[in-house]
Design a protein around this motif. Structure first.
Motif, PDB file in Angstrom:
ATOM      1  N   LEU A 275     -36.374  38.627  10.437  1.00 16.87           N
ATOM      2  CA  LEU A 275     -36.473  38.065  11.786  1.00 16.87           C
ATOM      3  C   LEU A 275     -37.174  36.710  11.823  1.00 16.87           C
ATOM      4  O   LEU A 275     -36.997  35.940  12.737  1.00 16.87           O
ATOM      5  CB  LEU A 275     -37.238  39.042  12.681  1.00 16.87           C
ATOM      6  N   ASN A 277     -37.181  34.389   9.248  1.00 17.15           N
ATOM      7  CA  ASN A 277     -36.706  33.372   8.328  1.00 17.15           C
ATOM      8  C   ASN A 277     -35.487  32.628   8.876  1.00 17.15           C
ATOM      9  O   ASN A 277     -34.375  33.133   8.850  1.00 17.15           O
ATOM     10  CB  ASN A 277     -36.364  34.028   6.987  1.00 17.15           C
ATOM     11  N   PRO A 278     -35.687  31.416   9.387  1.00 18.75           N
ATOM     12  CA  PRO A 278     -34.597  30.703  10.028  1.00 18.75           C
ATOM     13  C   PRO A 278     -33.504  30.300   9.052  1.00 18.75           C
ATOM     14  O   PRO A 278     -32.363  30.124   9.436  1.00 18.75           O
ATOM     15  CB  PRO A 278     -35.274  29.471  10.626  1.00 18.75           C
ATOM     16  N   ASP A 281     -29.914  32.742   8.296  1.00 19.28           N
ATOM     17  CA  ASP A 281     -28.850  33.283   9.122  1.00 19.28           C
ATOM     18  C   ASP A 281     -27.494  32.653   8.957  1.00 19.28           C
ATOM     19  O   ASP A 281     -26.487  33.240   9.274  1.00 19.28           O
ATOM     20  CB  ASP A 281     -29.267  33.253  10.585  1.00 19.28           C
ATOM     21  N   SER A 282     -27.468  31.426   8.422  1.00 16.60           N
ATOM     22  CA  SER A 282     -26.186  30.751   8.309  1.00 16.60           C
ATOM     23  C   SER A 282     -25.250  31.512   7.379  1.00 16.60           C
ATOM     24  O   SER A 282     -24.063  31.290   7.380  1.00 16.60           O
ATOM     25  CB  SER A 282     -26.404  29.330   7.811  1.00 16.60           C
ATOM     26  N   SER A 284     -24.810  34.739   7.444  1.00 22.97           N
ATOM     27  CA  SER A 284     -24.394  36.036   7.979  1.00 22.97           C
ATOM     28  C   SER A 284     -22.910  36.047   8.330  1.00 22.97           C
ATOM     29  O   SER A 284     -22.281  35.010   8.479  1.00 22.97           O
ATOM     30  CB  SER A 284     -25.227  36.398   9.186  1.00 22.97           C
ATOM     31  N   SER A 286     -20.654  36.782  10.827  1.00 22.21           N
ATOM     32  CA  SER A 286     -19.845  36.226  11.908  1.00 22.21           C
ATOM     33  C   SER A 286     -19.827  34.705  11.857  1.00 22.21           C
ATOM     34  O   SER A 286     -18.851  34.075  12.233  1.00 22.21           O
ATOM     35  CB  SER A 286     -20.360  36.713  13.249  1.00 22.21           C
ATOM     36  N   VAL A 287     -20.914  34.104  11.364  1.00 17.37           N
ATOM     37  CA  VAL A 287     -20.905  32.655  11.257  1.00 17.37           C
ATOM     38  C   VAL A 287     -19.918  32.214  10.193  1.00 17.37           C
ATOM     39  O   VAL A 287     -19.198  31.238  10.342  1.00 17.37           O
ATOM     40  CB  VAL A 287     -22.322  32.133  10.952  1.00 17.37           C
ATOM     41  N   LEU A 290     -16.488  32.105  11.505  1.00 12.41           N
ATOM     42  CA  LEU A 290     -16.276  30.892  12.286  1.00 12.41           C
ATOM     43  C   LEU A 290     -16.109  29.702  11.366  1.00 12.41           C
ATOM     44  O   LEU A 290     -15.326  28.805  11.632  1.00 12.41           O
ATOM     45  CB  LEU A 290     -17.465  30.677  13.220  1.00 12.41           C
ATOM     46  N   ASP A 291     -16.894  29.706  10.281  1.00 13.41           N
ATOM     47  CA  ASP A 291     -16.805  28.619   9.327  1.00 13.41           C
ATOM     48  C   ASP A 291     -15.384  28.430   8.848  1.00 13.41           C
ATOM     49  O   ASP A 291     -14.834  27.348   8.888  1.00 13.41           O
ATOM     50  CB  ASP A 291     -17.674  28.941   8.096  1.00 13.41           C
ATOM     51  N   ALA A 293     -12.689  29.687  10.134  1.00 18.31           N
ATOM     52  CA  ALA A 293     -11.785  29.418  11.248  1.00 18.31           C
ATOM     53  C   ALA A 293     -11.790  27.938  11.591  1.00 18.31           C
ATOM     54  O   ALA A 293     -10.812  27.394  12.082  1.00 18.31           O
ATOM     55  CB  ALA A 293     -12.178  30.238  12.470  1.00 18.31           C
ATOM     56  N   GLY A 294     -12.916  27.290  11.327  1.00 22.18           N
ATOM     57  CA  GLY A 294     -13.044  25.887  11.705  1.00 22.18           C
ATOM     58  C   GLY A 294     -12.362  24.928  10.738  1.00 22.18           C
ATOM     59  O   GLY A 294     -12.191  23.763  11.047  1.00 22.18           O
TER      60      GLY A 294
ATOM     61  N   ARG B 167     -33.270  37.373  18.039  1.00 21.96           N
ATOM     62  CA  ARG B 167     -34.054  36.383  17.297  1.00 21.96           C
ATOM     63  C   ARG B 167     -34.855  35.505  18.250  1.00 21.96           C
ATOM     64  O   ARG B 167     -34.448  35.234  19.377  1.00 21.96           O
ATOM     65  CB  ARG B 167     -33.097  35.505  16.475  1.00 21.96           C
ATOM     66  N   SER B 171     -36.766  30.089  16.018  1.00 22.35           N
ATOM     67  CA  SER B 171     -36.458  30.285  14.605  1.00 22.35           C
ATOM     68  C   SER B 171     -35.019  29.867  14.289  1.00 22.35           C
ATOM     69  O   SER B 171     -34.575  29.985  13.161  1.00 22.35           O
ATOM     70  CB  SER B 171     -36.676  31.745  14.223  1.00 22.35           C
ATOM     71  N   GLN B 176     -27.397  26.592  15.857  1.00 19.03           N
ATOM     72  CA  GLN B 176     -27.510  27.909  16.497  1.00 19.03           C
ATOM     73  C   GLN B 176     -28.147  27.802  17.872  1.00 19.03           C
ATOM     74  O   GLN B 176     -27.739  28.473  18.817  1.00 19.03           O
ATOM     75  CB  GLN B 176     -28.359  28.837  15.610  1.00 19.03           C
ATOM     76  N   VAL B 205     -18.921  20.547   9.734  1.00 20.24           N
ATOM     77  CA  VAL B 205     -18.306  21.851  10.004  1.00 20.24           C
ATOM     78  C   VAL B 205     -18.806  22.387  11.343  1.00 20.24           C
ATOM     79  O   VAL B 205     -18.039  22.874  12.169  1.00 20.24           O
ATOM     80  CB  VAL B 205     -18.647  22.853   8.879  1.00 20.24           C
ATOM     81  N   ARG B 209     -16.562  23.310  14.713  1.00 17.55           N
ATOM     82  CA  ARG B 209     -16.619  24.622  15.379  1.00 17.55           C
ATOM     83  C   ARG B 209     -17.023  24.462  16.841  1.00 17.55           C
ATOM     84  O   ARG B 209     -16.499  25.120  17.723  1.00 17.55           O
ATOM     85  CB  ARG B 209     -17.620  25.533  14.664  1.00 17.55           C
ATOM     86  N   GLU B 212     -14.056  23.269  18.780  1.00 22.90           N
ATOM     87  CA  GLU B 212     -13.105  24.351  18.948  1.00 22.90           C
ATOM     88  C   GLU B 212     -13.539  25.308  20.062  1.00 22.90           C
ATOM     89  O   GLU B 212     -12.737  25.744  20.875  1.00 22.90           O
ATOM     90  CB  GLU B 212     -13.049  25.130  17.645  1.00 22.90           C
TER      91      GLU B 212
END
Lengths: 295, 283
Positions: A275, A277-278, A281-282, A284, A286-287, A290-291, A293-294, B167, B171, B176, B205, B209, B212
């Motif tokens: 929770l 550690n910023p 998350d990149s 994970s 679902s991102v 999207l990556d 998909a982009g 979150r 953070s 995001q 990137v 996104r 889009e």
């Protein structure tokens, strides 16, 4: 029963101190987040002017201080919001002019130096019923205000422009916040004194912000740190025969250090969902979807 | 939305004021005007005008992209549209009402440009921030409301950040945070969405996104979009109408009729180079 509860003045100090310990940090959260911490300092000097005038005119000094702080707070906010003066300049003007008036009034009159000393450094051990009632009324007003205008206060603390475009009446919210800050400063002044009022409004909040992730948690934690500071501070002051105001403020600082230590321990634990550690998350799922998909 | 029909003849009558090529020719032009600048001027502190004689309209269903170099007054235009600034001369209207008096903010969503500083040291979860977008006036019981409302979950889903719900906002990375603010802006299902694209902090990137997502909000969720952008190439793909601003309107019309000459005039140097760089190599 422990010795500390055998004295009427200690019971009174604990009641008054506890009320202020709820009031100051609850309101302080919004003040700190709006980056207005110094307004508490300015208004405490305005309160000193009110106290001095109250002594000279033999009107209940805390009441005069209340009128002085709330009206000055409104004035500062008006100057700031209309762009007449930058926020910090408006604060400086009010701080020094009220301090100057206080100095003149005090030097022109004699005979209340001991009382004045109490207002400067806190007189929680000699707090009287009239003060307790005034603090109780302020506490109720502030709690009602924070609870019922919670949405408006959090929105404008987060971002004033976003709040405006969500339909929040930002100017009115700011004005109400400023006026009640004046009231909070006046109430807190009795416990830790004019010179340290800011500490009770700001430091428990900083300790809470170190640990809280959500807004409501921060609000509750700030109050908990405030209460702990007053209780521990008063107890230490009683048994070690220390100045109560200074002892309370040093305890708030101890709470701040404690929260930093707790925070570091928490950060170093391999927490459930990373929770804190910023960077994580990149990666994970679902991102990533999207990556791709982009592309 | 209620359309005030009495407005339309007036709007049509004003059309000659506008540069040629207004709007997308494929769409019928009886769509109502949701945002209108009419000979709008603004100067900060009475100095040089930052915005000069700007007139253009955004109609329902448009994806309007506002382009221009740094310091061209784009963000000032946005602040005027949102009623955060009052025009020194002329008018700015939202849904037919002066933007400084406009109160029906549930119809409008806003995503600011500077998201880096926003939420730093602010104790709120992504969910709490998104919930702010559901504000509908004074509610004394707001503090007791429970989290996890369907609208909030849906908005997080659309913005692609469902996994970030719990979150702390501070953070998050810039990209995001921007998505969290998009979720906050769309959670109340607004008719008109204002976005000020960040200049930095988001990689190529991330920007693709972002564009889009904005396109899909415009096409699939029927939101009218008013986007301030720095990325001409990406905007050309999704936008239905484009306004180039350099204090005043240099070009206004469909993106495909925007030529290199317009852009050279706008930026003051040949634009082919800039287009390629901006798309893939810069930042």
């Amino acid at each position: 029963m422990p010795e500390i509860f055998e004295f009427d003045f200690m019971i009174r100090a604990l009641i008054g101190g506890s009320m202020v310990a709820i009031l100051a940090p609850a309101f302080g959260l919004f003040i700190v987040l709006r980056r207005l911490s110094l307004i508490a300092d300015t208004l405490s000097h305005v309160a000193l002017m009110g106290v001095a005038i109250g002594f000279v005119t033999s009107i209940f000094p805390t009441f005069v201080a209340l009128i002085a702080t709330t009206s000055s707070a409104a004035g500062i906010e008006q100057l700031r919001s209309r762009g007449k003066l930058p926020g910090d300049a408006a604060l400086a003007v009010f701080l020094y002019s009220s301090l100057a008036i206080a100095v003149i009034v005090i030097s022109k009159s004699s005979g209340f130096n001991a009382d004045l000393f109490g207002y400067l450094f806190g007189t929680v051990l000699s707090i009287n019923d009239r003060d307790l009632w005034l603090i109780a009324v302020l506490l109720i007003v502030v709690i009602l205000f924070v609870v019922s205008f919670y949405a408006e206060l959090t929105q404008s603390a987060f971002d004033q422009d976003l709040a405006h475009t969500s339909g929040v009446r930002v100017t009115a919210t700011n004005l109400a916040l400023a006026i009640l800050t004046g009231a909070t400063v006046t109430a807190s002044m009795r416990v830790v004194g004019v010179l340290m009022v800011g500490a009770l409004i700001v430091i428990p909040v900083l300790a809470a912000l170190r640990l809280a992730r959500g807004f409501r948690t921060a609000l509750v934690l700030a109050i908990v740190f405030g209460l702990l500071s007053v209780w521990v501070g008063l107890t230490v002051a009683f048994y070690a025969d220390l100045a109560a105001g200074g002892s309370i403020v040093l305890t708030t600082v101890a709470m701040l250090i404690l929260s930093e230590v707790l925070g570091r321990i928490r950060d170093s634990l391999p927490s459930r969902r990373t929770l804190v550690n910023p960077a994580d998350d990149s990666s994970s799922a679902s991102v990533q979807e999207l990556d791709t998909a982009g592309e | 939305m209620m359309v005030d029909n009495s407005d339309i003849p007036e709007v049509v009558a004003r059309k000659p004021l506008m540069p040629e090529g207004t709007g997308d020719p494929e769409l019928p032009d009886d769509r109502s005007v949701v945002c209108e600048f009419d000979n709008t001027w603004y100067s900060y502190g009475g100095g040089e005008p930052a915005v000069e004689s700007v007139s253009f309209q955004v109609r329902r269903g448009d994806f309007a992209a506002i382009l221009g170099p740094n310091g061209s007054g784009k963000t000032t235009l946005l602040r005027l549209a949102l009623g955060l600034l009052k025009p020194s001369r002329g008018s700015v209207e939202l849904f037919g009402e002066s933007s400084s008096r406009f109160r029906d903010w549930s119809r409008v969503g806003y995503v600011p440009q500077r998201v880096e500083g926003l939420g730093t040291r602010f104790p709120a979860t992504v969910e709490e921030i998104v919930e702010q977008g559901l504000y509908r006036g004074f509610d004394p019981l707001a503090i007791f409301r429970r989290h996890g409302q369907k609208k909030v979950l849906d908005a997080l889903e659309v913005a692609g950040i469902s996994h970030l719900r719990q979150r702390a906002i501070e953070s998050l990375s810039v990209g995001q945070r921007q998505r969290a603010l998009i979720a906050r802006a769309i959670v109340g299902d607004p008719e008109l969405l204002f976005l000020d694209e960040p200049v930095s902090g988001v990689d190529a990137v991330g920007r693709d996104r972002f564009h889009e997502l904005i396109s899909s909000l415009n096409k699939e969720h029927n939101m009218t979009v008013f986007l301030i952008s720095h990325d001409i190439g990406a905007v050309m793909q999704g936008a239905t109408v484009c306004a180039c601003i350099n204090r005043t309107v240099v070009f206004h019309g469909a993106p495909h009729s925007l030529t290199g000459e317009h852009l050279s005039e706008l930026y003051g140097f040949p634009v082919d180079v800039l287009l390629h760089d901006a798309l893939h190599e810069h930042r």
